[in-house]
Design an enzyme around this catalytic site. Sequence first.
Site, PDB file in Angstrom:
ATOM      1  N   HIS A 168       1.474   4.410   8.814  1.00  0.00           N
ATOM      2  CA  HIS A 168       0.085   4.832   9.094  1.00  0.00           C
ATOM      3  C   HIS A 168      -0.240   4.473  10.543  1.00  0.00           C
ATOM      4  CE1 HIS A 168      -1.241   0.673   7.219  1.00  0.00           C
ATOM      5  NE2 HIS A 168      -0.228   0.557   8.033  1.00  0.00           N
ATOM      6  N   GLN A 208      -1.768  11.342  11.382  1.00  0.00           N
ATOM      7  CA  GLN A 208      -3.020  10.656  11.030  1.00  0.00           C
ATOM      8  C   GLN A 208      -3.878  10.478  12.279  1.00  0.00           C
ATOM      9  OE1 GLN A 208      -2.399   6.873   9.035  1.00  0.00           O
ATOM     10  NE2 GLN A 208      -2.393   7.853   7.035  1.00  0.00           N
ATOM     11  N   ARG A 257       6.562   8.639   5.814  1.00  0.00           N
ATOM     12  CA  ARG A 257       6.661   7.940   4.519  1.00  0.00           C
ATOM     13  C   ARG A 257       7.858   8.455   3.734  1.00  0.00           C
ATOM     14  NH1 ARG A 257       0.328   7.203   2.806  1.00  0.00           N
ATOM     15  NH2 ARG A 257      -0.259   6.424   4.851  1.00  0.00           N
ATOM     16  N   ALA A 311     -13.343   1.055  10.118  1.00  0.00           N
ATOM     17  CA  ALA A 311     -12.121   1.770  10.506  1.00  0.00           C
ATOM     18  C   ALA A 311     -11.866   2.874   9.494  1.00  0.00           C
ATOM     19  CB  ALA A 311     -10.935   0.797  10.528  1.00  0.00           C
ATOM     20  N   TRP A 338       2.707   2.050   0.594  1.00  0.00           N
ATOM     21  CA  TRP A 338       3.341   2.865   1.641  1.00  0.00           C
ATOM     22  C   TRP A 338       4.848   2.757   1.517  1.00  0.00           C
ATOM     23  CZ3 TRP A 338      -0.797  -0.457   2.611  1.00  0.00           C
ATOM     24  CH2 TRP A 338      -1.994   0.192   2.887  1.00  0.00           C
ATOM     25  N   VAL A 389      -9.346  -3.795   4.848  1.00  0.00           N
ATOM     26  CA  VAL A 389     -10.796  -3.543   4.906  1.00  0.00           C
ATOM     27  C   VAL A 389     -11.471  -4.131   3.674  1.00  0.00           C
ATOM     28  CG1 VAL A 389     -10.756  -1.445   6.330  1.00  0.00           C
ATOM     29  CG2 VAL A 389     -10.456  -1.252   3.860  1.00  0.00           C
TER      30      VAL A 389
HETATM   31  C1  FA5 Z   1      -3.834   4.833   4.979  1.00  0.00           C
HETATM   32  O1  FA5 Z   1      -2.837   5.251   5.544  1.00  0.00           O
HETATM   33  C2  FA5 Z   1      -4.735   3.813   5.642  1.00  0.00           C
HETATM   34  N1  FA5 Z   1      -4.091   3.305   6.810  1.00  0.00           N
HETATM   35  C3  FA5 Z   1      -6.057   4.448   5.963  1.00  0.00           C
HETATM   36  C4  FA5 Z   1      -7.125   3.504   6.376  1.00  0.00           C
HETATM   37  C5  FA5 Z   1      -7.331   3.248   7.718  1.00  0.00           C
HETATM   38  C6  FA5 Z   1      -7.901   2.879   5.415  1.00  0.00           C
HETATM   39  C7  FA5 Z   1      -8.319   2.362   8.103  1.00  0.00           C
HETATM   40  C8  FA5 Z   1      -8.893   1.999   5.790  1.00  0.00           C
HETATM   41  C9  FA5 Z   1      -9.104   1.755   7.143  1.00  0.00           C
HETATM   42  P1  FA5 Z   1      -3.648   6.490   2.990  1.00  0.00           P
HETATM   43  O2  FA5 Z   1      -2.281   6.173   2.606  1.00  0.00           O
HETATM   44  O3  FA5 Z   1      -4.587   6.797   1.884  1.00  0.00           O
HETATM   45  O4  FA5 Z   1      -4.310   5.348   3.850  1.00  0.00           O
HETATM   46  O5  FA5 Z   1      -3.617   7.720   4.001  1.00  0.00           O
HETATM   47  C10 FA5 Z   1      -4.760   8.141   4.695  1.00  0.00           C
HETATM   48  C11 FA5 Z   1      -4.843   9.671   4.706  1.00  0.00           C
HETATM   49  O6  FA5 Z   1      -3.625  10.221   5.220  1.00  0.00           O
HETATM   50  C12 FA5 Z   1      -4.989  10.283   3.334  1.00  0.00           C
HETATM   51  O7  FA5 Z   1      -6.338  10.331   2.939  1.00  0.00           O
HETATM   52  C13 FA5 Z   1      -4.447  11.670   3.547  1.00  0.00           C
HETATM   53  O8  FA5 Z   1      -5.402  12.507   4.149  1.00  0.00           O
HETATM   54  C14 FA5 Z   1      -3.347  11.419   4.534  1.00  0.00           C
HETATM   55  N2  FA5 Z   1      -2.063  11.294   3.833  1.00  0.00           N
HETATM   56  C15 FA5 Z   1      -1.577  10.231   3.161  1.00  0.00           C
HETATM   57  N3  FA5 Z   1      -0.357  10.461   2.690  1.00  0.00           N
HETATM   58  C16 FA5 Z   1      -0.035  11.730   3.080  1.00  0.00           C
HETATM   59  C17 FA5 Z   1       1.114  12.562   2.919  1.00  0.00           C
HETATM   60  N4  FA5 Z   1       2.195  12.147   2.285  1.00  0.00           N
HETATM   61  N5  FA5 Z   1       1.083  13.805   3.460  1.00  0.00           N
HETATM   62  C18 FA5 Z   1       0.003  14.225   4.126  1.00  0.00           C
HETATM   63  N6  FA5 Z   1      -1.110  13.500   4.329  1.00  0.00           N
HETATM   64  C19 FA5 Z   1      -1.137  12.252   3.810  1.00  0.00           C
END
Ligand code: FA5
Length: 354
Positions: free
Chosen positions: A183, A223, A209, A320, A162, A266
């Site tokens: 997140h 999110q 981000r 989660a 991140w 997780v």
């Molecule tokens: C997370 O942010 C974890 N906190 C998710 C999580 C929660 C995992 C609980 C396990 C348990 P990630 O970075 O992959 O994970 O982001 C989750 C989702 O947010 C992605 O699948 C996507 O749908 C969305 N996302 C991530 N980055 C971006 C971005 N830059 N722009 C738009 N959507 C995004």
Amino acid sequence: MDQDSYLKLQDDIEKEAVSALTEIASLVDLESWRVDQLGRNGKVTGLLRGISELPVDLRREAGGKANSLKNALTEKYQAHKSYLEGHSTIESESGTNSLDVTLPGRNIESGTLHPTTATVREICKVFESMGFQTIEGPEVELDTYNFQKLNIPEDHPARDMWNSLWIDRVLPDGSRPLLLRTHTSPMQIRTMESQNPPVRVVVPGKTYRYEATDATHEWQFCQIEGLAVDKDITFADLKGTLEEFARRIFGDKRKARFRCDFFPFVEPGAEVSIDCFKCEGRGCRVCGHTGWIEIMGAGMVHPKVLEGVGYDPEIYSGFAWGMGAERIAMLKHGIDDIRQFYSNDVRFLKQFSR
Ligand code: FA5
């Protein structure tokens, strides 16, 4: 013209104008009356022009009277207009052909929900119907909640997952603990710290981000976190809940894919994707030529995280997820570039009027 005939003319004009005015029952007729009497070529205006033809010694008195007449008629006109505006009816207006009562009414323009907001509300409703409670949390977050209590210690390489936007505030101990949350997962910790199990919450909110944008990546997006903790919760509950969510939001024709993924908070972790709406899974620019659009990360809450908030991992377990709301709106509406959401183009936003 001599004085007598001028004053008589003035009298006649006044009588005729007043009596005509009392007969008027519509705004259209009233406007014609105004033009006839007070307009540029109206009778009263003519009267005022005629003053210059009177003998010089009479002009002053005749002019004063003509002006008084003009003011009196203007006042009567205003009063009658206000009266008609207050009492205008379809019957009185249509009697003069001025109003076509068969015409459709004008549309009332009203604002609509932003597609992200509409999608977030729809998703939360689905989870609420499964017993989850919707809550919100802070966008400016502490390092402790955004990382440390999620099993991501300082200097741990997983922080690179991140790219963070740090807030430039240095505390006396030299630490810089504030950032825009990357997140919604910090709300897992805040929720568990403030209540005992069982827990079932969904947490929608903005996340930030420090990264370059493209068709599926924004630097600010929304999110929706989900967390369920209780006795005897298994990975089957996670899968069942998220498959039911996918069916309710996308219908039966979209395919969902679960794959192993790593998130420090997780174990085991998974990534959930939906087949690309644009290419039906064949691969295109929108899905990065993979055929799939990743919509969330998920997994079973790590025992270390449970321990950290004082839950006994021998008794309790949980799952989660964190899903991207814009990505889901893209799949639902066939939007091929996430940057449209925050470009403030009204033509784009208007398409989602309901
Ligand atoms: C997370 O942010 C974890 N906190 C998710 C999580 C929660 C995992 C609980 C396990 C348990 P990630 O970075 O992959 O994970 O982001 C989750 C989702 O947010 C992605 O699948 C996507 O749908 C969305 N996302 C991530 N980055 C971006 C971005 N830059 N722009 C738009 N959507 C995004």
